[in-house]
Write a protein that holds these residues in place. Structure first.
Motif, mmCIF file in Angstrom:
data_model
loop_
_atom_site.group_PDB
_atom_site.id
_atom_site.type_symbol
_atom_site.label_atom_id
_atom_site.label_comp_id
_atom_site.label_asym_id
_atom_site.label_seq_id
_atom_site.Cartn_x
_atom_site.Cartn_y
_atom_site.Cartn_z
ATOM 1 N N GLY A 56 82.382 -50.994 42.580
ATOM 2 C CA GLY A 56 82.043 -51.242 44.165
ATOM 3 C C GLY A 56 81.204 -50.126 44.559
ATOM 4 N N ALA A 57 80.474 -49.303 43.791
ATOM 5 C CA ALA A 57 79.712 -48.204 44.279
ATOM 6 C C ALA A 57 78.427 -48.572 44.977
ATOM 7 N N THR A 58 77.903 -47.959 45.826
ATOM 8 C CA THR A 58 76.876 -48.357 46.618
ATOM 9 C C THR A 58 75.483 -47.957 46.054
ATOM 10 N N VAL A 59 74.787 -48.679 45.898
ATOM 11 C CA VAL A 59 73.479 -48.310 44.825
ATOM 12 C C VAL A 59 72.172 -48.139 45.843
ATOM 13 N N SER A 60 71.538 -47.109 45.672
ATOM 14 C CA SER A 60 70.076 -46.954 46.330
ATOM 15 C C SER A 60 69.170 -46.044 45.788
ATOM 16 N N ILE A 61 67.883 -46.076 46.017
ATOM 17 C CA ILE A 61 66.961 -45.129 45.170
ATOM 18 C C ILE A 61 66.078 -44.557 46.479
ATOM 19 N N ASP A 62 65.401 -43.472 46.228
ATOM 20 C CA ASP A 62 64.698 -42.924 47.122
ATOM 21 C C ASP A 62 63.136 -42.949 46.600
ATOM 22 N N GLU A 63 62.256 -42.275 47.519
ATOM 23 C CA GLU A 63 60.944 -42.351 47.420
ATOM 24 C C GLU A 63 60.459 -41.991 45.765
ATOM 25 N N ALA A 64 61.117 -41.111 45.232
ATOM 26 C CA ALA A 64 60.852 -40.548 44.099
ATOM 27 C C ALA A 64 61.344 -41.263 42.728
ATOM 28 N N ALA A 65 62.099 -42.240 43.167
ATOM 29 C CA ALA A 65 62.749 -43.047 42.290
ATOM 30 C C ALA A 65 64.146 -42.696 41.787
ATOM 31 N N ASN A 66 64.574 -41.492 42.556
ATOM 32 C CA ASN A 66 65.942 -41.131 41.978
ATOM 33 C C ASN A 66 66.890 -42.106 42.345
ATOM 34 N N LEU A 67 67.931 -42.396 41.364
ATOM 35 C CA LEU A 67 68.853 -43.651 41.461
ATOM 36 C C LEU A 67 70.156 -42.914 41.722
ATOM 37 N N TRP A 68 70.867 -43.549 43.104
ATOM 38 C CA TRP A 68 71.946 -43.174 43.626
ATOM 39 C C TRP A 68 73.132 -44.116 43.556
ATOM 40 N N LEU A 69 74.284 -43.617 42.858
ATOM 41 C CA LEU A 69 75.715 -44.570 42.959
ATOM 42 C C LEU A 69 76.603 -43.650 44.193
ATOM 43 N N ARG A 70 76.956 -44.458 45.100
ATOM 44 C CA ARG A 70 77.985 -43.653 46.081
ATOM 45 C C ARG A 70 79.329 -44.236 46.145
ATOM 46 N N LYS A 120 88.246 -36.953 50.523
ATOM 47 C CA LYS A 120 87.671 -36.819 52.063
ATOM 48 C C LYS A 120 86.252 -37.049 52.051
ATOM 49 N N ARG A 121 85.354 -36.291 51.099
ATOM 50 C CA ARG A 121 83.816 -36.543 51.201
ATOM 51 C C ARG A 121 83.558 -37.567 50.310
ATOM 52 N N PRO A 122 82.416 -38.297 50.728
ATOM 53 C CA PRO A 122 81.882 -39.094 49.737
ATOM 54 C C PRO A 122 81.400 -38.427 48.433
ATOM 55 N N ILE A 123 81.296 -39.322 47.442
ATOM 56 C CA ILE A 123 80.819 -38.538 46.097
ATOM 57 C C ILE A 123 79.630 -39.548 45.482
ATOM 58 N N GLU A 124 78.573 -38.965 45.112
ATOM 59 C CA GLU A 124 77.477 -39.505 44.771
ATOM 60 C C GLU A 124 76.799 -39.047 43.281
ATOM 61 N N VAL A 125 76.960 -40.046 42.766
ATOM 62 C CA VAL A 125 76.070 -39.898 41.165
ATOM 63 C C VAL A 125 74.562 -40.164 41.232
ATOM 64 N N VAL A 126 73.886 -39.119 40.714
ATOM 65 C CA VAL A 126 72.523 -39.374 40.729
ATOM 66 C C VAL A 126 71.803 -39.165 39.302
ATOM 67 N N ALA A 127 70.940 -40.196 38.980
ATOM 68 C CA ALA A 127 70.174 -40.097 38.027
ATOM 69 C C ALA A 127 68.726 -39.795 38.512
ATOM 70 N N TRP A 128 68.252 -38.382 38.140
ATOM 71 C CA TRP A 128 67.001 -37.995 38.553
ATOM 72 C C TRP A 128 65.688 -38.415 37.848
ATOM 73 N N THR A 129 64.646 -38.789 38.311
ATOM 74 C CA THR A 129 63.524 -39.199 37.748
ATOM 75 C C THR A 129 62.560 -38.102 36.910
ATOM 76 N N ASN A 130 62.297 -38.498 35.738
ATOM 77 C CA ASN A 130 61.611 -37.447 34.891
ATOM 78 C C ASN A 130 61.995 -35.945 34.922
ATOM 79 N N GLU A 131 62.900 -35.891 34.305
ATOM 80 C CA GLU A 131 63.488 -34.461 34.064
ATOM 81 C C GLU A 131 62.704 -33.773 32.915
ATOM 82 N N GLU A 132 62.627 -34.682 31.955
ATOM 83 C CA GLU A 132 62.105 -33.926 30.788
ATOM 84 C C GLU A 132 60.463 -33.635 30.645
ATOM 85 N N GLY A 133 59.732 -34.254 31.366
ATOM 86 C CA GLY A 133 58.418 -33.961 31.707
ATOM 87 C C GLY A 133 57.634 -34.109 30.414
ATOM 88 N N SER A 134 58.140 -35.001 29.599
ATOM 89 C CA SER A 134 57.621 -35.149 28.155
ATOM 90 C C SER A 134 56.468 -36.493 28.430
#
Ligand SMILES: [Zn+2]
Length: 414
Positions: A56-70, A120-134
């Motif tokens: 039941g994690a909430t999914v969202s993305i931001d303008e840089a296409a980083n993907l978030w699970l909350r 107490k606090r929310p926990i968010e898992v992020v998959a960052w966009t383009n870390e490798e730069g390859s």
């Protein structure tokens, strides 16, 4: 029972997830080639979302296409604790670089969910966009955008090997993922902790379980362009040539001499070179090469980097040189709050630790600009990384995730 003893990492599930993720872009010998902002990247992200939906994690993305699970906490006003890493790989990458940190985050929140733990606090898992730069240089564009270090459109004109622009690839990705709710970049964050393979041999050679990462050395990337003039290799006298190849060779040798370090701490690499017209019987009219410079001390990194323009200039005999700095990540010291939480978690779970700095850069370097940050390393077999032979055992990965989960619990309940 307290929360530490309630939740248990499921090593089999974590390994299965990692192996299934490695199918997206699988290449021979257990390798992975999953470039940022490609169809393979998107398919892997959909798989991650499917796994996260089971708790039941909430999914969202931001303008840089980083993907978030909350996952929500009990205090709706509290700033979240973040964990995660990246899902893109090098062209001949392995199964664990980046992918481990994302899956470890998912495994940690899944284990907590199954144990009925609400922090107490929310926990968010992020998959960052383009870390490798390859595919698109530099790396860490997702985390640089998120933390406000650079605008999202900073790299719109960067082209991949097929001539596709970063801006266009990002727009394509956001188009394909337009069904996923959008969230703003940045935001208040309580802390960030990233699990990653060490990518070096120290933990394995010393027989230790966990690297408590204290900081990351700084990196500077430059592109040098030497402009000469093309001529016929058989007819043009040497005295009349403006040979870009020869001046490039002089420049690289002069740089190598100038970057010598008796302590062998400075890292200087020219790893890529392009020659135009790249013909065996033509004098080169243009040579472009890369410089990768790293050091853990900001003053030394700044001073050595400042030498580069004059060293190149004085190596030129007949050609013109241009220098562009493409990427700058100054050395980072991680936050005592996160370092202490990782130490405490490792102790509570009975794992041996080593305090160490990271030689490679990571998204945590940029996350640390807006939040107390830290990292957890697990051993890399023979230190091999950016290679299909990259390996960490299921038990070693599970130990890292156990430490990650307890770190998250501690930070998210404070
Ligand atoms: Zn990585």
């Amino acid at each position: 029972m307290d929360q530490v003893t309630q939740a248990a990492i499921n090593s089999d599930r974590q390994w299965r997830w990692l192996m299934e993720l490695a199918e997206f872009g699988a290449i021979p010998d257990n390798g992975v080639n999953r470039q940022a902002l490609t169809a393979l990247d998107r398919a892997a992200r959909r798989q991650l979302i499917e796994w996260a939906s089971e708790i039941g994690a909430t999914v969202s993305i931001d303008e840089a296409a980083n993907l978030w699970l909350r996952v929500e906490g009990s205090d709706p006003t509290a700033a979240p604790v973040l964990t995660g890493s990246h899902m893109d790989s090098q062209p001949k990458g392995g199964r664990f670089d980046g992918a481990y940190g994302v899956i470890a985050g998912l495994e940690a929140i899944t284990a907590m969910h199954q144990a009925g733990i609400v922090t107490k606090r929310p926990i968010e898992v992020v998959a960052w966009t383009n870390e490798e730069g390859s595919r698109f240089a530099p790396g860490c564009t997702g985390s640089m955008s998120w933390c406000g270090f650079k605008p999202v459109h900073e790299w719109d004109d960067v082209k991949d090997a097929d001539g596709i622009f970063y801006g266009a690839a990002l727009a394509t990705q956001l188009g394909f993922e337009s069904d996923i709710p959008r969230r703003p970049l940045g935001g208040p964050v309580h802390a960030y902790v990233e699990a990653h393979i060490e990518q070096g041999p120290l933990l394995e050679s010393e027989g230790l379980d966990i690297g408590v990462v204290t900081g990351i050395q700084g990196s500077r990337w430059f592109t040098v362009t030497i402009e000469g003039e093309s001529a016929h290799a058989g007819t043009a006298p040497l005295s009349l040539r403006r040979d870009a190849m020869l001046d490039a060779v002089r420049a690289i040798q002069a740089l190598s001499d100038a970057m010598a370090d008796p302590d062998d701490v400075l890292r200087f690499t020219v790893g890529r070179i392009a020659v135009s017209p790249n013909s065996s019987n033509s004098v080169a009219d243009r040579v472009t090469f890369s410089i990768d410079l790293r050091h853990p001390n900001a003053d030394i990194l700044t001073a050595r980097g400042a030498l580069i323009p004059s060293v190149i200039q004085s190596a030129m005999t007949v050609c013109d040189a241009r220098l562009v700095e493409n990427f700058t990540a100054m050395p980072t010291d991680f936050h005592p709050l996160v370092i202490a939480a990782v130490e405490h978690a490792a102790k509570a779970t009975g794992h041996s630790i080593k305090h160490m700095a990271s030689g490679a850069f990571h998204d945590a370097q940029f996350a640390s600009r807006v939040a107390p940050a830290g990292m957890i390393f697990v051993p890399s077999h023979k230190g091999i990384s950016h290679n299909p032979a990259e390996y960490t055992s299921p038990a070693q990965l599970a130990a890292g995730t156990q430490v990650l989960m307890h770190t998250l619990l501690r930070l998210a309940n404070s």
